[in-house]
Design a protein around this motif. Structure first.
Motif, mmCIF file in Angstrom:
data_model
loop_
_atom_site.group_PDB
_atom_site.id
_atom_site.type_symbol
_atom_site.label_atom_id
_atom_site.label_comp_id
_atom_site.label_asym_id
_atom_site.label_seq_id
_atom_site.Cartn_x
_atom_site.Cartn_y
_atom_site.Cartn_z
ATOM 1 N N ASP A 1 0.824 -1.212 0.000
ATOM 2 C CA ASP A 1 0.000 0.000 0.000
ATOM 3 C C ASP A 1 0.859 1.265 0.000
ATOM 4 N N ALA A 2 1.987 1.221 -0.665
ATOM 5 C CA ALA A 2 2.925 2.337 -0.610
ATOM 6 C C ALA A 2 2.396 3.572 -1.333
ATOM 7 N N ASP A 3 2.643 4.730 -0.746
ATOM 8 C CA ASP A 3 2.436 6.010 -1.435
ATOM 9 C C ASP A 3 3.744 6.488 -2.055
ATOM 10 N N VAL A 4 4.836 6.182 -1.368
ATOM 11 C CA VAL A 4 6.154 6.655 -1.799
ATOM 12 C C VAL A 4 7.082 5.449 -1.934
ATOM 13 N N LEU A 5 7.816 5.401 -3.034
ATOM 14 C CA LEU A 5 8.866 4.399 -3.196
ATOM 15 C C LEU A 5 10.206 5.128 -3.160
ATOM 16 N N LEU A 6 11.017 4.793 -2.170
ATOM 17 C CA LEU A 6 12.386 5.309 -2.155
ATOM 18 C C LEU A 6 13.258 4.286 -2.866
ATOM 19 N N VAL A 7 13.882 4.703 -3.971
ATOM 20 C CA VAL A 7 14.736 3.772 -4.709
ATOM 21 C C VAL A 7 16.168 3.861 -4.169
ATOM 22 N N PRO A 8 16.934 2.773 -4.273
ATOM 23 C CA PRO A 8 18.290 2.788 -3.699
ATOM 24 C C PRO A 8 19.228 3.775 -4.393
ATOM 25 N N ASP A 9 19.056 3.945 -5.694
ATOM 26 C CA ASP A 9 19.903 4.896 -6.414
ATOM 27 C C ASP A 9 19.200 5.356 -7.691
ATOM 28 N N LEU A 10 19.834 6.305 -8.351
ATOM 29 C CA LEU A 10 19.221 6.930 -9.523
ATOM 30 C C LEU A 10 19.006 5.938 -10.669
ATOM 31 N N GLU A 11 19.934 5.033 -10.871
ATOM 32 C CA GLU A 11 19.799 4.092 -11.980
ATOM 33 C C GLU A 11 18.564 3.220 -11.822
ATOM 34 N N ALA A 12 18.413 2.643 -10.623
ATOM 35 C CA ALA A 12 17.253 1.792 -10.371
ATOM 36 C C ALA A 12 15.971 2.602 -10.533
ATOM 37 N N GLY A 13 15.979 3.829 -10.009
ATOM 38 C CA GLY A 13 14.795 4.673 -10.080
ATOM 39 C C GLY A 13 14.443 5.046 -11.504
ATOM 40 N N ASN A 14 15.469 5.373 -12.278
ATOM 41 C CA ASN A 14 15.248 5.767 -13.663
ATOM 42 C C ASN A 14 14.581 4.646 -14.458
ATOM 43 N N MET A 15 15.082 3.442 -14.280
ATOM 44 C CA MET A 15 14.493 2.302 -14.999
ATOM 45 C C MET A 15 13.062 2.039 -14.564
ATOM 46 N N LEU A 16 12.838 2.160 -13.253
ATOM 47 C CA LEU A 16 11.503 1.930 -12.700
ATOM 48 C C LEU A 16 10.504 2.918 -13.294
ATOM 49 N N VAL A 17 10.878 4.198 -13.327
ATOM 50 C CA VAL A 17 9.984 5.236 -13.843
ATOM 51 C C VAL A 17 9.727 5.018 -15.337
ATOM 52 N N LYS A 18 10.777 4.733 -16.070
ATOM 53 C CA LYS A 18 10.602 4.585 -17.517
ATOM 54 C C LYS A 18 9.790 3.349 -17.859
ATOM 55 N N GLU A 19 9.962 2.312 -17.099
ATOM 56 C CA GLU A 19 9.151 1.124 -17.323
ATOM 57 C C GLU A 19 7.675 1.442 -17.078
ATOM 58 N N LEU A 20 7.403 2.189 -16.027
ATOM 59 C CA LEU A 20 6.011 2.541 -15.727
ATOM 60 C C LEU A 20 5.405 3.379 -16.853
ATOM 61 N N VAL A 21 6.206 4.294 -17.394
ATOM 62 C CA VAL A 21 5.699 5.179 -18.446
ATOM 63 C C VAL A 21 5.474 4.406 -19.744
ATOM 64 N N TYR A 22 6.466 3.618 -20.129
ATOM 65 C CA TYR A 22 6.424 3.030 -21.463
ATOM 66 C C TYR A 22 5.728 1.685 -21.509
ATOM 67 N N LEU A 23 5.657 0.959 -20.398
ATOM 68 C CA LEU A 23 5.030 -0.364 -20.418
ATOM 69 C C LEU A 23 3.765 -0.441 -19.575
ATOM 70 N N ALA A 24 3.565 0.510 -18.667
ATOM 71 C CA ALA A 24 2.359 0.475 -17.838
ATOM 72 C C ALA A 24 1.524 1.738 -18.035
ATOM 73 N N ASN A 25 1.830 2.474 -19.117
ATOM 74 C CA ASN A 25 1.041 3.653 -19.495
ATOM 75 C C ASN A 25 0.877 4.685 -18.388
ATOM 76 N N ALA A 26 1.899 4.846 -17.577
ATOM 77 C CA ALA A 26 1.791 5.801 -16.481
ATOM 78 C C ALA A 26 1.944 7.225 -16.980
ATOM 79 N N GLY A 27 1.247 8.138 -16.337
ATOM 80 C CA GLY A 27 1.479 9.564 -16.530
ATOM 81 C C GLY A 27 2.429 10.048 -15.456
ATOM 82 N N THR A 28 3.258 11.042 -15.797
ATOM 83 C CA THR A 28 4.236 11.501 -14.808
ATOM 84 C C THR A 28 4.160 12.996 -14.617
#
Lengths: 308, 308
Positions: free
Chosen positions: A242-269
């Motif tokens: 039930d997370a509202d906030v995801l703290l990623v360990p570093d920028l690389e992991a976070g960048n991939m996570l965000v881009k995956e959400l945008v391009y494969l899960a149709n997320a708006g940012t």
């Protein structure tokens, strides 16, 4: 290419700005069409009161060719992006602007001026970026941090990253944000330093060094966002699933996570840099006009957090 | 010089051994009077069934000159401390002894044989020492670990040190031991690595990697053992002010803490090495006979933990 999905949860943020006066926002060097169009759209939607800072002639010509009306928008002439950045920061320092918005210049150039030791906009708080993601398959907005500014944050920086995200989540109307501190596993091992940091951050929350939120970690992504996955792991955690906030360990992991959400899960940012004297709207090149307006809405809600 | 205080809480442990058969204990190289007297006293109190392992002639002569009766005590001849250690460990490996007790040899010599890769008594669990302190000004026994074996333990070793201490505390009748993880402060800072380890250990307990106890830390010593001090700090912690176990950051800090309790707070001490196949009674040169018998009682209660 981004999918053309409706993002109701981001739309709602824009709605929630209606009661507030447009936020006086210095738009730094808006010299390509997406940057200028985003600022103009947010201005016309009365989310921001845009102050365009950049080469005036070039901006006027761009507006004309793109069919954008600049009628009631102030324009501060600055010969190049470096000068525009300096002048925009000065507008904030002299109380003439309440937010910054990135135009068509490199993020590093803008941030260097923001963190400048003498002339910058630093506070006690470390500066960090928060993505606010509208993921159609997740029931609420998901804040992801830091996938844009801090590359390999240490513990103390992570603590500030979490504090900034909590402030933003509260500004967006989450009473007590649930912060999941991500790693690859749920257990603690010194072989994965992010698990140690996660434990330390949780204890910081217990000791009142981080306030206003519920923290848990380390959590793998599945356990952070899926109650089912968390249940299978027998995790007794109010945050898991039930997370509202995801703290990623570093920028690389976070960048991939965000881009995956945008391009494969149709997320708006939408996205915002926090921890400076004013919020900084840090749109990315690929953001459409709606994303940019939503990012402006974040700045408005953040600026008015605490009910003023 | 140790004060001659009565230590009721340690006495009670000796009482609690009454229902159990004397523990078959290989006493390694008991070639000075305190070592031999301690073993004989524990044997005569029916706490242990002593098997003296060492140079037989020398031990008999020592007994005679010290007025100690060896009538019903087995004696296994071994020419020197090295041979005695090997034979004592072999007695355990062949099921003829259920505990080891250190005589007059260096701890390192005994421990080297215990942790020997092939012929030793290792288990999955890291070996560590626990002091059980009867401090007249503290309402219950206080376990301090590790002030004797592990010099600068890393996180994973600390986890085993805590697990060993929990096992012993439970064996001594504490239903759910409260473990205070000591540092110099209560808050988390990467400048003091012990605060990070403390947070990590707490999360390990939350995640079920450490079970059977309540953990909190970092805690400064005052907050670990004084409810008043904890209240002043506004610590919301079930452990603070009521610790059963103190995990010290390293051996040096632990050593000073234990010695201060003995010499300035009139504490009585017993001690046990855990994590090997059998408990190891690790008395120190300065221990009086009562301390040595109490240490034997720890071994008995530990050997019979879980109700057998």
């Amino acid at each position: 290419m981004k999918a053309n999905t409706t993002h109701d949860k981001l739309e709602l943020l824009i709605e929630r700005c209606k009661p507030f006066a447009p936020l006086r926002t210095a738009v730094v060097h808006p010299c390509d069409e997406p940057a200028l169009a985003g600022a103009v759209a947010a201005h016309q939607a009365r989310i921001i009161q845009a102050i365009l800072v950049g080469p005036a002639e070039r901006i006027r010509a761009l507006a004309q060719s793109a069919g954008l009306a600049l009628d009631d928008i102030s324009l501060v002439d600055a010969p190049h992006s470096h000068a525009a950045t300096e002048q925009a920061v000065a507008l904030v320092r002299t109380g003439q602007a309440d937010a910054l918005m990135k135009g068509s210049l490199h993020t590093d150039e803008l941030m260097a001026a923001v963190v400048h030791e003498d002339a910058g906009l630093r506070t006690e708080r470390r500066i960090s970026h928060v993505f606010v993601m509208d993921v159609p398959t997740y029931p609420k907005l998901l804040l992801i941090t830091d996938a844009a500014v801090n590359i390999v944050p240490d513990l103390e920086v992570k603590a500030d990253i979490v504090r900034n995200a909590i402030d933003l989540a509260c500004a967006l109307g989450v009473a007590t944000p649930k912060v999941a501190i991500l790693s690859a596993v749920e257990t603690i091992t010194s072989k994965l330093p992010s698990t140690i940091d996660a434990a330390a951050l949780c204890k910081m929350a217990e000791r009142g060094q981080i306030v206003g939120a519920l923290l848990d970690g380390p959590l793998a992504l599945d356990n952070a966002i899926s109650r089912h996955a968390a249940a299978i792991k027998n995790l007794s955690s109010v945050v898991a699933g039930d997370a509202d906030v995801l703290l990623v360990p570093d920028l690389e992991a976070g960048n991939m996570l965000v881009k995956e959400l945008v391009y494969l899960a149709n997320a708006g940012t939408a996205g915002l840099v926090l921890g400076a004297r004013v919020p900084i709207i840090l749109t990315s090149r690929a953001d459409n006009s709606g994303d940019r307006v939503a990012s402006c809405a974040l700045a408005v809600l953040y600026a008015h957090r605490g009910g003023d």
